[in-house]
Design an enzyme around this catalytic site. Structure first.
Site, PDB file in Angstrom:
ATOM      1  N   ARG A 110       0.876  -1.181   0.000  1.00  0.00           N
ATOM      2  CA  ARG A 110       0.000   0.000   0.000  1.00  0.00           C
ATOM      3  C   ARG A 110       0.905   1.220   0.000  1.00  0.00           C
ATOM      4  NH1 ARG A 110      -5.205   1.597   3.607  1.00  0.00           N
ATOM      5  NH2 ARG A 110      -6.069   0.196   2.036  1.00  0.00           N
ATOM      6  N   HIS A 137      -7.457   0.535  -6.318  1.00  0.00           N
ATOM      7  CA  HIS A 137      -7.667  -0.267  -5.103  1.00  0.00           C
ATOM      8  C   HIS A 137      -8.406  -1.561  -5.516  1.00  0.00           C
ATOM      9  CE1 HIS A 137      -7.827  -1.247  -1.009  1.00  0.00           C
ATOM     10  NE2 HIS A 137      -8.654  -0.348  -0.535  1.00  0.00           N
ATOM     11  N   GLN A 140     -10.221  -3.989  -2.930  1.00  0.00           N
ATOM     12  CA  GLN A 140     -11.479  -3.445  -2.427  1.00  0.00           C
ATOM     13  C   GLN A 140     -12.627  -3.808  -3.376  1.00  0.00           C
ATOM     14  OE1 GLN A 140     -12.254  -1.540   0.443  1.00  0.00           O
ATOM     15  NE2 GLN A 140     -14.276  -2.068  -0.284  1.00  0.00           N
ATOM     16  N   ASP A 232     -17.208   7.250  -1.472  1.00  0.00           N
ATOM     17  CA  ASP A 232     -15.940   7.160  -0.732  1.00  0.00           C
ATOM     18  C   ASP A 232     -15.627   8.573  -0.229  1.00  0.00           C
ATOM     19  OD1 ASP A 232     -13.440   6.392   0.230  1.00  0.00           O
ATOM     20  OD2 ASP A 232     -12.479   6.341  -1.742  1.00  0.00           O
ATOM     21  N   CYS A 272     -16.351   1.885   0.820  1.00  0.00           N
ATOM     22  CA  CYS A 272     -15.154   1.086   1.137  1.00  0.00           C
ATOM     23  C   CYS A 272     -14.709   1.282   2.580  1.00  0.00           C
ATOM     24  CB  CYS A 272     -14.029   1.434   0.168  1.00  0.00           C
ATOM     25  SG  CYS A 272     -13.594   3.178   0.202  1.00  0.00           S
TER      26      CYS A 272
HETATM   27  N1   CP Z   1     -11.187   0.127   2.662  1.00  0.00           N
HETATM   28  C1   CP Z   1      -9.916   0.066   3.073  1.00  0.00           C
HETATM   29  O1   CP Z   1      -8.990  -0.187   2.296  1.00  0.00           O
HETATM   30  O2   CP Z   1      -9.744   0.273   4.405  1.00  0.00           O
HETATM   31  P1   CP Z   1      -8.350   0.532   5.139  1.00  0.00           P
HETATM   32  O3   CP Z   1      -7.799   1.821   4.581  1.00  0.00           O
HETATM   33  O4   CP Z   1      -8.700   0.647   6.603  1.00  0.00           O
HETATM   34  O5   CP Z   1      -7.440  -0.611   4.867  1.00  0.00           O
HETATM   35  N1  NVA Z   2      -9.898   6.809  -1.495  1.00  0.00           N
HETATM   36  C1  NVA Z   2      -9.530   6.402  -0.148  1.00  0.00           C
HETATM   37  C2  NVA Z   2      -9.759   4.937   0.032  1.00  0.00           C
HETATM   38  C3  NVA Z   2      -9.470   4.438   1.415  1.00  0.00           C
HETATM   39  C4  NVA Z   2      -9.671   2.954   1.542  1.00  0.00           C
HETATM   40  C5  NVA Z   2      -8.080   6.762   0.099  1.00  0.00           C
HETATM   41  O1  NVA Z   2      -7.246   6.533  -0.792  1.00  0.00           O
HETATM   42  O2  NVA Z   2      -7.784   7.278   1.172  1.00  0.00           O
END
Ligand code: CP
Ligand code: NVA
Length: 313
Positions: A110, A137, A140, A232, A272
């Site tokens: 990540r 992502h 997800q 989101d 998400c």
């Molecule tokens: N939805 C998601 O990826 O959650 P986190 O950022 O908590 O991993």
């Molecule tokens: N769009 C959000 C998703 C979090 C799971 C981010 O990147 O912070």
């Protein structure tokens, strides 16, 4: 299951690298793993296998669903965070990939720049999973598709709307819809559309799959007759300095009772998480539609177990 055999050793970085049958195969496998492991004994599909997980950004769901999912498959995990290795700063991404490949059987990353994950994968001899980048992502979205399938029994004929910021989540959502033949309407403020390259690729794939993709500015237009509404946060991780500005820009892109009136009667909401209630969704609507949202969080684990058990076996 036969089709998944070809995916052994493959990276899970970009959804467009997978066919419709492969994605559907992974979803079927995820449903089977859920049935087999929910509240039951752990399996030994990934016994003696180790997954390294690297995080440059915070996480609740991704970290826990991968860690616990890996345990359910009989394997082990090691987590490293940005302050420990600072991917690409303390040493090169190329060297980090080659070192981790010597210890582990799979790696999740990540981070911010999508290219960093691609570069890592180029030098890695073990499968690499995209656990969220600024661009996408995909894990997800596999959980979201599993939730849609559980709710409506099929993905065929579904129509989804996404309202809010054209970010990593909607980029992957659009790609998945285009591969699977699901119709999707995306409503964002002008200048905050999904990534242009991603939407061009999705529209191209959609020509073959028959999915209808539209990118609009009007949330009401997008909401018309949809089976699922997706939203989101307006400010993603890494954009915190723009928080106040974004709150103003996105204020008309909130999922609330009024907007829900335009969806299908049995529509669900997907989010998400984490959610910023009072911003992209009202607290009341969130609570009213919470079931699918938390099923979706749960399904992260089973969707990812299917991915890991397929590519790392
Ligand atoms: N939805 C998601 O990826 O959650 P986190 O950022 O908590 O991993
Ligand atoms: N769009 C959000 C998703 C979090 C799971 C981010 O990147 O912070």
């Amino acid at each position: 299951m036969g089709i998944l055999k070809n995916l052994k050793g493959k990276n899970f970085i970009n959804l467009e690298d997978f066919t419709k049958d492969e994605l559907l195969g992974l979803l079927d496998f995820a449903a089977k793993l859920k049935k087999k492991t929910k509240g039951k004994k752990n399996l030994d599909i990934l016994k003696n296998k180790n997954l390294v997980m690297y995080f440059s950004k915070p996480s609740l769901r991704t970290r826990l669903s991968f860690e616990i999912g890996m345990k359910k498959l009989g394997g082990e995990t090691s987590v490293i965070k940005q302050d420990e290795i600072i991917l690409g700063k303390r040493e090169s991404i190329e060297d980090t990939a080659r070192v981790i490949s010597k210890y582990a059987d799979g790696v999740t990353i990540r981070t911010f720049a999508h290219n960093d994950v691609e570069l890592f994968a180029k030098y890695s001899s073990i499968p690499v999973v995209n656990a969220l980048t600024d661009l996408s992502h995909p894990c997800q979205i596999m959980a979201d598709l599993l939730t849609l399938k559980e709710t409506f029994n099929t993905l065929k004929g579904l129509k989804i709307a996404y309202v809010g910021d054209g970010n990593n989540v909607v980029n992957s959502l659009m790609t998945a819809c285009s591969i699977l033949g699901i119709d999707i309407s995306v409503a964002t403020p002008l200048g905050y559309e999904p990534d242009k390259n991603v939407s061009d690729i999705a529209k191209k794939i959609a020509q073959k799959s028959g999915s209808h993709i539209e990118i609009l500015q009007d949330p009401i237009e997008a909401a018309k007759g949809v089976n699922a509404f997706y939203t989101d946060v307006w400010t993603s991780m890494g954009q915190e300095a723009e928080y106040e500005k974004r709150k103003e820009i996105f204020k008309n892109y909130q999922i609330n009772e009024e907007l829900m009136k335009h969806t299908n009667k049995n529509a669900i909401i997907l989010h998400c998480l984490p959610a910023h209630k009072g911003e992209e969704i009202t607290k009341d609507v969130f609570e009213k539609y919470q079931k699918a949202i938390f099923d979706e969080a749960e399904n992260r684990m089973y969707a990812q177990m299917a991915i890991l058990a397929t590519i790392m076996k």
